[in-house]
Scaffold this motif. Sequence first.
Motif, short mmCIF file in Angstrom:
data_model
loop_
_atom_site.label_atom_id
_atom_site.label_comp_id
_atom_site.label_asym_id
_atom_site.label_seq_id
_atom_site.Cartn_x
_atom_site.Cartn_y
_atom_site.Cartn_z
N SER A 172 -3.69 47.84 -139.77
CA SER A 172 -3.34 49.26 -139.62
C SER A 172 -2.83 49.58 -138.22
N ILE A 173 -2.82 48.65 -137.31
CA ILE A 173 -2.33 48.90 -135.96
C ILE A 173 -0.81 48.92 -135.98
N ARG A 174 -0.25 49.97 -135.40
CA ARG A 174 1.20 50.10 -135.30
C ARG A 174 1.56 50.11 -133.82
N VAL A 175 2.55 49.38 -133.45
CA VAL A 175 3.00 49.30 -132.07
C VAL A 175 4.38 49.93 -132.01
N ARG A 176 4.52 50.87 -131.07
CA ARG A 176 5.82 51.51 -130.88
C ARG A 176 6.17 51.37 -129.41
N THR A 177 7.39 50.97 -129.15
CA THR A 177 7.82 50.80 -127.77
C THR A 177 8.91 51.82 -127.46
#
Length: 181
Positions: A172-177
């Motif tokens: 469920s971890i989402r990474v946005r840069t």
Amino acid sequence: MTGGLQDEGTDEEFIQSPFIRKEGNIYKPNNKTMDNDSMNEKALEDVHTKEIDLVNRDPKHLNDDVVKVDFEDVIAEPPGTYSFDGVWKASFTTFTVTKYWCYRLLTALVGIPLALVWGIFFAILSFVHIWAVVPCVKSYLIEIHCVSRVYSICIHTFCDPFFEAMGKCFSSIRVRTTKEV
């Protein structure tokens, strides 16, 4: 007919060799194709009695790039520094004849003993490979197969559930840069 000699006065041909019984023999019972097998065995070429080629002595081209050394490969005179023609011809003849006869004398003196040594060496190498290396490798492969099955069971039993749980935890971890200028 059960093998044996033909009766005098009959013109029939033998279906099989007269020395092979139809019902087989004590070594290959009930084998009617033994006559064909014996013919095939005769057709096989014996490596110890095969004819040796005295013209082409390197049929597999083992020494094509190694020992082809001629006079022109060793001694060459560039233009402007020529010796007398007679000296050049005598040098060529001396080099060629010396190389030829020295090689022949060395092979006469050392060739047969070295052939004996190499024959023994390759016999020992073949023996070790056939009777030690291949059986050891086969034994190792059989034993390691057992170990690999136990290892596979342990991995599937203990590691698979752990990694599945970790995967669900982190799924469920989402990474946005974002890039700031």
